[in-house]
Scaffold this motif. Sequence first.
Motif, mmCIF file in Angstrom:
data_model
loop_
_atom_site.group_PDB
_atom_site.id
_atom_site.type_symbol
_atom_site.label_atom_id
_atom_site.label_comp_id
_atom_site.label_asym_id
_atom_site.label_seq_id
_atom_site.Cartn_x
_atom_site.Cartn_y
_atom_site.Cartn_z
ATOM 1 N N ILE A 74 -3.367 15.347 1.456
ATOM 2 C CA ILE A 74 -4.475 14.370 1.486
ATOM 3 C C ILE A 74 -3.990 12.989 1.907
ATOM 4 N N SER A 75 -2.686 12.716 1.730
ATOM 5 C CA SER A 75 -2.187 11.404 2.185
ATOM 6 C C SER A 75 -2.278 11.286 3.703
ATOM 7 N N THR A 76 -2.264 12.450 4.405
ATOM 8 C CA THR A 76 -2.332 12.383 5.871
ATOM 9 C C THR A 76 -3.759 12.138 6.363
ATOM 10 N N TRP A 77 -4.725 12.156 5.481
ATOM 11 C CA TRP A 77 -6.103 11.875 5.912
ATOM 12 C C TRP A 77 -6.409 10.394 5.833
ATOM 13 N N ASN A 78 -5.503 9.627 5.286
ATOM 14 C CA ASN A 78 -5.744 8.184 5.141
ATOM 15 C C ASN A 78 -5.507 7.441 6.434
ATOM 16 N N TYR A 79 -6.140 6.300 6.549
ATOM 17 C CA TYR A 79 -5.796 5.395 7.643
ATOM 18 C C TYR A 79 -5.073 4.226 7.012
ATOM 19 N N SER A 80 -4.050 3.737 7.643
ATOM 20 C CA SER A 80 -3.341 2.599 7.060
ATOM 21 C C SER A 80 -2.859 1.679 8.169
ATOM 22 N N ILE A 81 -2.423 0.516 7.772
ATOM 23 C CA ILE A 81 -1.951 -0.484 8.721
ATOM 24 C C ILE A 81 -0.702 0.021 9.459
ATOM 25 N N ASP A 82 0.010 0.981 8.849
ATOM 26 C CA ASP A 82 1.190 1.530 9.512
ATOM 27 C C ASP A 82 0.808 2.549 10.587
ATOM 28 N N LEU A 83 -0.464 2.955 10.621
ATOM 29 C CA LEU A 83 -0.891 3.928 11.620
ATOM 30 C C LEU A 83 -1.439 3.272 12.878
ATOM 31 N N GLY A 84 -2.036 2.116 12.726
ATOM 32 C CA GLY A 84 -2.593 1.490 13.928
ATOM 33 C C GLY A 84 -3.478 0.309 13.619
ATOM 34 N N LEU A 85 -4.159 -0.152 14.657
ATOM 35 C CA LEU A 85 -5.045 -1.314 14.560
ATOM 36 C C LEU A 85 -6.054 -1.150 13.418
ATOM 37 N N TYR A 86 -6.242 -2.195 12.669
ATOM 38 C CA TYR A 86 -7.104 -2.163 11.479
ATOM 39 C C TYR A 86 -7.996 -3.393 11.580
ATOM 40 N N PRO A 87 -9.009 -3.335 12.476
ATOM 41 C CA PRO A 87 -9.663 -4.590 12.898
ATOM 42 C C PRO A 87 -10.730 -5.117 11.938
ATOM 43 N N LEU A 88 -10.452 -5.029 10.645
ATOM 44 C CA LEU A 88 -11.419 -5.384 9.621
ATOM 45 C C LEU A 88 -11.574 -6.908 9.554
ATOM 46 N N GLY A 89 -12.634 -7.407 10.226
ATOM 47 C CA GLY A 89 -12.835 -8.860 10.284
ATOM 48 C C GLY A 89 -12.875 -9.487 8.910
ATOM 49 N N SER A 90 -12.340 -10.709 8.816
ATOM 50 C CA SER A 90 -12.305 -11.488 7.588
ATOM 51 C C SER A 90 -11.230 -11.004 6.617
ATOM 52 N N CYS A 91 -10.467 -10.001 7.014
ATOM 53 C CA CYS A 91 -9.463 -9.446 6.086
ATOM 54 C C CYS A 91 -8.026 -9.623 6.555
ATOM 55 N N THR A 92 -7.820 -10.007 7.820
ATOM 56 C CA THR A 92 -6.481 -10.239 8.373
ATOM 57 C C THR A 92 -5.533 -9.097 8.010
ATOM 58 N N MET A 93 -5.898 -7.899 8.467
ATOM 59 C CA MET A 93 -5.089 -6.717 8.162
ATOM 60 C C MET A 93 -3.960 -6.615 9.172
ATOM 61 N N LYS A 94 -2.942 -7.453 8.993
ATOM 62 C CA LYS A 94 -1.848 -7.410 9.961
ATOM 63 C C LYS A 94 -0.674 -6.616 9.418
ATOM 64 N N TYR A 95 0.148 -6.165 10.351
ATOM 65 C CA TYR A 95 1.380 -5.499 9.958
ATOM 66 C C TYR A 95 2.384 -6.576 9.576
ATOM 67 N N ASN A 96 3.066 -6.384 8.473
ATOM 68 C CA ASN A 96 4.106 -7.331 8.071
ATOM 69 C C ASN A 96 5.449 -6.631 7.992
ATOM 70 N N SER A 97 6.480 -7.384 8.319
ATOM 71 C CA SER A 97 7.817 -6.817 8.381
ATOM 72 C C SER A 97 8.231 -6.207 7.038
ATOM 73 N N ARG A 98 8.888 -5.049 7.113
ATOM 74 C CA ARG A 98 9.423 -4.400 5.907
ATOM 75 C C ARG A 98 10.439 -5.312 5.213
ATOM 76 N N LEU A 99 11.041 -6.195 6.007
ATOM 77 C CA LEU A 99 12.045 -7.093 5.432
ATOM 78 C C LEU A 99 11.454 -7.898 4.269
ATOM 79 N N ASN A 100 10.210 -8.336 4.423
ATOM 80 C CA ASN A 100 9.600 -9.159 3.381
ATOM 81 C C ASN A 100 9.408 -8.354 2.093
ATOM 82 N N GLU A 101 9.134 -7.050 2.278
ATOM 83 C CA GLU A 101 9.012 -6.179 1.101
ATOM 84 C C GLU A 101 10.370 -6.035 0.425
ATOM 85 N N LYS A 102 11.394 -5.948 1.243
ATOM 86 C CA LYS A 102 12.756 -5.798 0.711
ATOM 87 C C LYS A 102 13.133 -7.033 -0.107
ATOM 88 N N VAL A 103 12.790 -8.189 0.446
ATOM 89 C CA VAL A 103 13.108 -9.447 -0.251
ATOM 90 C C VAL A 103 12.409 -9.473 -1.610
#
Length: 531
Positions: A74-103
Amino acid sequence: MDSNISKVTAHISHNEALIFERSRPGRAGFMLPPLDVPESALTEIIPAQFQREDDLAGMPEVSEVDVIRHFTRISTWNYSIDLGLYPLGSCTMKYNSRLNEKVARIAGFANLHPLASEAEAQGALEVIYELQQHLAEITGLPGISLQPAACAHGEMTGVMIIRAFIDARDGKEQSANRRTMLIPDSAHGTNPASAHLSGFTVKTIRSTAEGLTDLDHLRELCSHGDVAGLMLTNPNTLGLFERNIQEICRIVHDAGGLVYMDGANMNALVGVARPGDMGVDVIHLNLHKTFSTPHGGGGPGSGPCCCTKELAPFLPVPRVVRVASATDASTPDSRLQTPDSSVFRLDFDFPQSIGRVKAFLGNYGMMLRALAYVLTHGYDGLREATEAAVLNARYIAHGLISDYEKPFEAAPMHEVVFTDKRQARKGVHTLDIAKRLIDYGFHPMTIYFPLIVSGAMLIEPTESVGRQELDQFIEAMRSIAREAIEDPELVLNAPHTTRIGRLDEAAAARKPVLRWKPAQVDSELRTIASV
Ligand SMILES: Cc1ncc(COP(=O)(O)O)c(C=O)c1O
């Protein structure tokens, strides 16, 4: 559907029963060692009144492999920011570097106890202090608190600061007459809620046909001597820059009010323009949109509040400050001092402060991500990211103008609004277009927001999408526009590629089935799916 346009590829897509329905009596995902102590009756351990009679509370009996495969599928049925464009206006769904998560996961920060003493938390306090400096520079507003936990919380902190400032300036009696907060009709719903919660009466300012704040209406509303302030989103929720911002600030200031800016859309301005330079008095930022923490998903957010020098005494306490002297007897352990012998401290001594608005110092993990984001970009990189976010939205605006109605002429900033006006003639509406977009492999855009635009489709690509995917998105939208004319039924019955087709969203909202119950689940779910 033209296979060159679609991002969707063939995929193993089993019909999946619920984990409860996969249950088989006696199956287990664990083995316990043989009991090596005398067995006790349940009643000896759990008092009778706390015992349940419904047989393990309906827990599914499944093996380890059942569980792993079920949830992986069921996890493969999800859509996520790691899969592609997520053009949800007003939500700024951008991809962020994994480095920031590491920090954010560096053990010394992540495991630091929130009650650690100042001396033990010097590194963590320095991170907060340094982030404060950068955000003050980015907004052009020197007073800052990182305490608020989200955008709406930052809004409320900001308007509470305005109220405290006006109370101090005019005296309690006089200021009681100044309790009107002006908010444009295009604002996010959290703005009036924050103003109301802070004791203000909200008056709505009309937008012009161009999608901007109506200056004449603003002047009229400011002429009664009761205006405490204005809450303005810039760029506004239509994605348009309020180009009269300086004049707007002047009108409100002349009327004795202050200007609050909802900075949720700062992804369009960071590194390019500073609200403080435009005349704004107080703003919040969404670290969970603009500065790396992902928006949505129910995780914690962070909505720092930045303000002018005049408003700074009213900011929440404690403040994280840098103290130059290492010889002060009350400073922490001298081994922990910075090379220039300064230390970081929590300062509670601001008698006019509105007080604490959040436990401890706020949502710290978001601050680490934000600092990593700012430092890895550098100020030039932040500016480039902003420029790319705006360029991408304008590229989409240009690409769709021939097929969709664009209600406002002005070039958009980081997001662009279209409507279903042309498709509606064929009975195809915004919801149908959004559903059909799923068949092309994209997450839908924000729909029916802002409320002042009928059939709105708000598209925010962000900076983290390349030309190729922008073109695919534009092609998908244009293809749907053609389908709306040539084969409206195809769009009206979308999505076709998902496991479950069109849901009755009203029924799902009004009669939600939130808990699995053996007897009724099947029929209730089927009813919703088939309506
Ligand atoms: C303009 C604007 N204001 C307020 C909010 C509310 O933000 P939050 O959910 O963090 O409270 C949002 C959400 O994205 C927004 O876009």
